[in-house]
Design a protein around this motif. Sequence first.
Motif, PDB file in Angstrom:
ATOM      1  N   ASN A 368      25.911  19.462  69.029  1.00 14.35           N
ATOM      2  CA  ASN A 368      24.004  19.646  69.385  1.00 14.35           C
ATOM      3  C   ASN A 368      23.842  20.558  70.546  1.00 14.35           C
ATOM      4  N   THR A 369      24.919  21.039  71.353  1.00 10.14           N
ATOM      5  CA  THR A 369      24.712  21.658  72.550  1.00 10.14           C
ATOM      6  C   THR A 369      24.819  23.131  71.850  1.00 10.14           C
ATOM      7  N   THR A 370      25.271  23.544  70.827  1.00 12.82           N
ATOM      8  CA  THR A 370      25.281  24.850  70.355  1.00 12.82           C
ATOM      9  C   THR A 370      23.726  25.285  69.853  1.00 12.82           C
ATOM     10  N   ASN A 371      23.807  26.504  69.510  1.00  9.85           N
ATOM     11  CA  ASN A 371      22.704  27.435  68.815  1.00  9.85           C
ATOM     12  C   ASN A 371      22.750  27.451  67.398  1.00  9.85           C
ATOM     13  N   VAL A 372      23.582  26.628  66.658  1.00  9.30           N
ATOM     14  CA  VAL A 372      23.915  26.661  65.318  1.00  9.30           C
ATOM     15  C   VAL A 372      22.591  25.959  64.646  1.00  9.30           C
ATOM     16  N   THR A 373      22.010  25.028  65.362  1.00  5.81           N
ATOM     17  CA  THR A 373      20.789  24.404  64.592  1.00  5.81           C
ATOM     18  C   THR A 373      19.519  25.326  64.700  1.00  5.81           C
ATOM     19  N   LYS A 374      19.760  26.253  65.599  1.00  3.80           N
ATOM     20  CA  LYS A 374      18.489  26.970  65.923  1.00  3.80           C
ATOM     21  C   LYS A 374      18.455  28.125  64.815  1.00  3.80           C
ATOM     22  N   VAL A 375      19.617  28.774  64.817  1.00  4.78           N
ATOM     23  CA  VAL A 375      19.879  29.746  63.853  1.00  4.78           C
ATOM     24  C   VAL A 375      19.827  29.341  62.372  1.00  4.78           C
ATOM     25  N   CYS A 376      20.318  28.138  61.890  1.00  4.92           N
ATOM     26  CA  CYS A 376      20.382  27.609  60.737  1.00  4.92           C
ATOM     27  C   CYS A 376      19.746  26.142  60.725  1.00  4.92           C
ATOM     28  N   PRO A 377      18.381  26.031  60.703  1.00  2.00           N
ATOM     29  CA  PRO A 377      17.756  24.878  60.807  1.00  2.00           C
ATOM     30  C   PRO A 377      18.347  23.882  59.572  1.00  2.00           C
ATOM     31  N   GLY A 378      18.612  22.485  60.109  1.00  2.00           N
ATOM     32  CA  GLY A 378      19.048  21.552  59.212  1.00  2.00           C
ATOM     33  C   GLY A 378      20.669  21.525  58.997  1.00  2.00           C
ATOM     34  N   ALA A 379      21.235  22.560  59.985  1.00  2.96           N
ATOM     35  CA  ALA A 379      22.823  22.593  59.657  1.00  2.96           C
ATOM     36  C   ALA A 379      23.255  21.217  60.418  1.00  2.96           C
ATOM     37  N   GLN A 380      24.664  20.771  59.946  1.00  3.16           N
ATOM     38  CA  GLN A 380      24.999  19.542  60.593  1.00  3.16           C
ATOM     39  C   GLN A 380      26.730  19.879  60.484  1.00  3.16           C
ATOM     40  N   CYS A 381      27.175  19.186  61.471  1.00  7.89           N
ATOM     41  CA  CYS A 381      28.724  18.900  61.648  1.00  7.89           C
ATOM     42  C   CYS A 381      29.294  17.770  60.695  1.00  7.89           C
ATOM     43  N   THR A 382      29.865  17.954  59.817  1.00 10.78           N
ATOM     44  CA  THR A 382      30.246  16.759  58.959  1.00 10.78           C
ATOM     45  C   THR A 382      31.616  16.991  58.646  1.00 10.78           C
ATOM     46  N   PHE A 383      32.115  15.687  58.528  1.00  6.13           N
ATOM     47  CA  PHE A 383      33.735  15.552  57.989  1.00  6.13           C
ATOM     48  C   PHE A 383      34.011  16.418  56.954  1.00  6.13           C
ATOM     49  N   ALA A 384      34.990  17.129  56.585  1.00 10.84           N
ATOM     50  CA  ALA A 384      35.305  17.933  55.615  1.00 10.84           C
ATOM     51  C   ALA A 384      36.625  17.292  54.895  1.00 10.84           C
ATOM     52  N   PHE A 385      37.748  17.166  55.584  1.00  8.11           N
ATOM     53  CA  PHE A 385      38.992  16.911  55.234  1.00  8.11           C
ATOM     54  C   PHE A 385      40.268  16.625  56.438  1.00  8.11           C
ATOM     55  N   TYR A 386      41.272  16.182  55.844  1.00  4.84           N
ATOM     56  CA  TYR A 386      42.141  16.107  57.011  1.00  4.84           C
ATOM     57  C   TYR A 386      43.125  17.317  57.053  1.00  4.84           C
ATOM     58  N   GLY A 387      43.453  17.631  58.233  1.00  2.00           N
ATOM     59  CA  GLY A 387      44.259  18.593  58.232  1.00  2.00           C
ATOM     60  C   GLY A 387      44.756  19.011  59.837  1.00  2.00           C
ATOM     61  N   GLY A 388      44.806  20.414  60.031  1.00  2.78           N
ATOM     62  CA  GLY A 388      45.286  20.535  61.577  1.00  2.78           C
ATOM     63  C   GLY A 388      46.024  21.896  61.637  1.00  2.78           C
ATOM     64  N   GLU A 389      45.948  22.290  62.820  1.00  3.60           N
ATOM     65  CA  GLU A 389      46.539  23.794  62.959  1.00  3.60           C
ATOM     66  C   GLU A 389      47.955  23.838  63.692  1.00  3.60           C
TER      67      GLU A 389
END
Length: 660
Positions: A368-389
Motif C-alpha cells: 500500500n505504500t508503493t505507487n502501483v495502485t496509482k499507476v494500475c487502479p484496482g491492482a492487488q498484492c495477492t497470494f500466488a503459490f508456494y516457492g522461494g529463491e
Amino acid sequence: AWVHGDPRKVIYPTDSYGQFCGQKDTLNENKTILFYFNILKCASPVVLINLQCPTTQLCVSKCPDRFATYIDVQASYRYKPDQWNYYRQFCKPGFNNPRKSVAQVLRDEDCPSMIIPSRPFLKRCFPDFSTKNGVLTVANQTTFKDGRGKTRNVTDLREAANGINNVLDARSVGMKIFEDYAISWYWILIGLFIAMIVSLLFLVLLRFMAGVLFWIFIFGVIGIIGYGIWHCYWEYDHLKGIPGSDLTVYDIGFQTDFRVYLQLRQTWLAFMILLCVVEVIIILMLIFLRNRIRIAIALLKEGSRAIGYIMSTLFYPIVTFILIAICISYWAVTAVFLATSGEPVYKIMANQTLCKYANLTCDPETFNTTNVTKVCPGAQCTFAFYGGESLYHKYIFIFQLANAFVFLWLVNFAIALGQCTLAGAFASYYWASRKPADIPLWPLFSSFGRAIRYHTGSLAFGALILAIVQLIRVILEYLDHKLKGTQNAFTRFLLCCLKCCFWCLEKFLKFINRNAYIMIAIYGKNFCTSAKEAFFLLMRNVVRVAVLDKVTDFLLFLGKILVAGGVGVLAFFFFTQRIPVFAQEAPTLNYYWVPLLTVIIGSYLVAHGFFSVYAMCVDTLFLCFCEDLERNDGSTAKPYFMSASLHRILGKKELSPKKA
C-alpha cells in the motif's frame, strides 16, 4: 524439510491473503472451502488446483447455491436485506458498504460481480454442471448474467472449467468405489484370512506330501484357467444376437462404468484368447520340464522338512513388512514436508491488461505504500503459490531425489536383513550333523542377532549398490516422462536402451545379492568376497541352478496363483450372489470387481509372503548342497551333511567317495 515444511499447505487451501481455509484456531476455522471471485478468469481446473487463478480467492463456509449479481443485489438491498446479507458472505471480510459504486467495488474486487450455483470439490467451489437432454446446464439454466451487463451462455464456463465433467465423473466413480469398500471391507478381510489359512495349510502339508500337492497346484491352475476359458466362451455365446453387443471397444470409447465393456462380445473374446495362450504356455512348459519338476519336488520336500523344524520362519515376513512400512512412512512424511517447504509468494494482480507491474512479486505488508495502485487502479498484492529463491528452495528437487535414494536404500536393507536372517536359520539346519538334534536353540533369533551384530555393514553395502541402480532407473523414467513428446527417434531409442540395460542390471544384482547374503550367513565374510564366491559357486553348478532353482521358483509361483485364483473364484461367486447359501449375506455393490480385485491381489501378496520363506529356504539349501559337494567327498573323514534323501536324488554320481 521438517524445519521448513508445513503440511497444512497440502491439507488446507490458501486464500489470496496467504491464510489457510479451515485451519483451527483462526478466523477461517469454519470457512473450509475456497471461493473464486471470477471463475471465468481461470483457464482450467489445473490452474485452480495450483492456486494460480488471476482472481481474488476467498475462504467461505459454503459455496453459492443460486445465481445473483452484485448490480441486482445492490439495487435491492434496501427492501431485500436478506439478499444482501447472503451475497456479502462471498465478499471480502468486513465489507458492508452497499452504497459504494459498482465500478469501484468491481475495480477493488471487494465483492464478486456474480455468483453461480457451485458445489465443493477438492475443497474449492466449482460450477454445479449437469446435463439435461444433452444440453449443459447449471442449476437447470443455460444462461446467466455476468454482473457486467452481459448475458452469457453456460457453455462459456467450459473454458474456465475445462475438463470439469471428466473430473466429476472420476469423483463419482471414486465415491462409488469408496462406498463398495465401506460395505464389503469385512468380507475382504475374511477373504484374506482364508488365503492365509490356505497358504499355511499348503506349507504344512508340503512336509508330508510335497509331490502330490504340487501336482495339485499345477492341475489346479490349469483347471482354473480352463474354467475361465469356458466362462468367457459362455458369455461370448450368450451375448450373440443382443443389440449393441457386436460393437467394439473403440466404438464406445472410454467409459467410467466398466460394466459397459462386459456387455461387448469383443471383451469376452479377448479374455478367452488371452487365457488360451496362457493355458497353452503352461501345458508346454509342463511337458518339457516334467523330469526336472520331479527333481525340484524332492528339493522342496527337504525344504519343507527344514521349515517344519523352524516354524517361526513362516512369520518372519511380518517383521520385514513392518520395517518396510516404517521406511515408506518416513519417506512419505519427509517428501510431504519437502514439497511444502516453500514460502508464500505474492504477485501483483491487475485488472488492466496493460499494467506494467502485473505478475511481478510483491510484499503485502508494504504494497500500500508503493505507487502501483496509482499507476494500475484496482491492482492487488495477492497470494500466488508456494516457492522461494533461497539456496534451499532452489535445490528442493535434489533433496527429493536424496530422500528417494534413502528410501530405496532402507527398503533394500530391510529386505537384505530378512534374507540373511532366514538364510542363517536354514543353513544351521543343513550343516547340523544330526537333524534335528544338532540344530541350535532358537535358530531364527540367533541368526537375526548375528545379522544385526556382525553383518550390518555387508547388508548395507549390498543394499547401497542396488539402491544406486534403482535410483538411476527412477531418474531415467522421470526424464522419459518429462521429454515425452519432444524427443526425436534417436533420443527415444537411447532412453529405451538405457532403461532396458538398467532393468537387466537390477535383476542381476538382486540375484547376486540374494546368494551373497546366503554366503554371508554361512561364513560371515564381507559382501564382496561372499558375492564373488557365491557367483563362481553358482557358475560351477550352472546346470543345477537352471534345473532346480528356477523350476522351484516356477512351482512356487504356480502355488501363489492357485491360492489367489482359488480365493478369487470363491470371492467372485460370493460377490455376484451366485452361492445360494450366502446370497442374502452378499452386499449389494456398485462394482463387484472392486472387492474382487482387492481380494485377489491381497491373496497373492499373502501367499507371496509365506512362499517367499519357502523360496529362501530352497535357495539356501541348494547353495549349501553345492558347497557340501565341493568341501566333502562322503568319506568318513569328510562326510556329507546333506540328508539321505538328497543323497539319492541330487547327484548320485558325485556322492561316491573320491579316490586318492
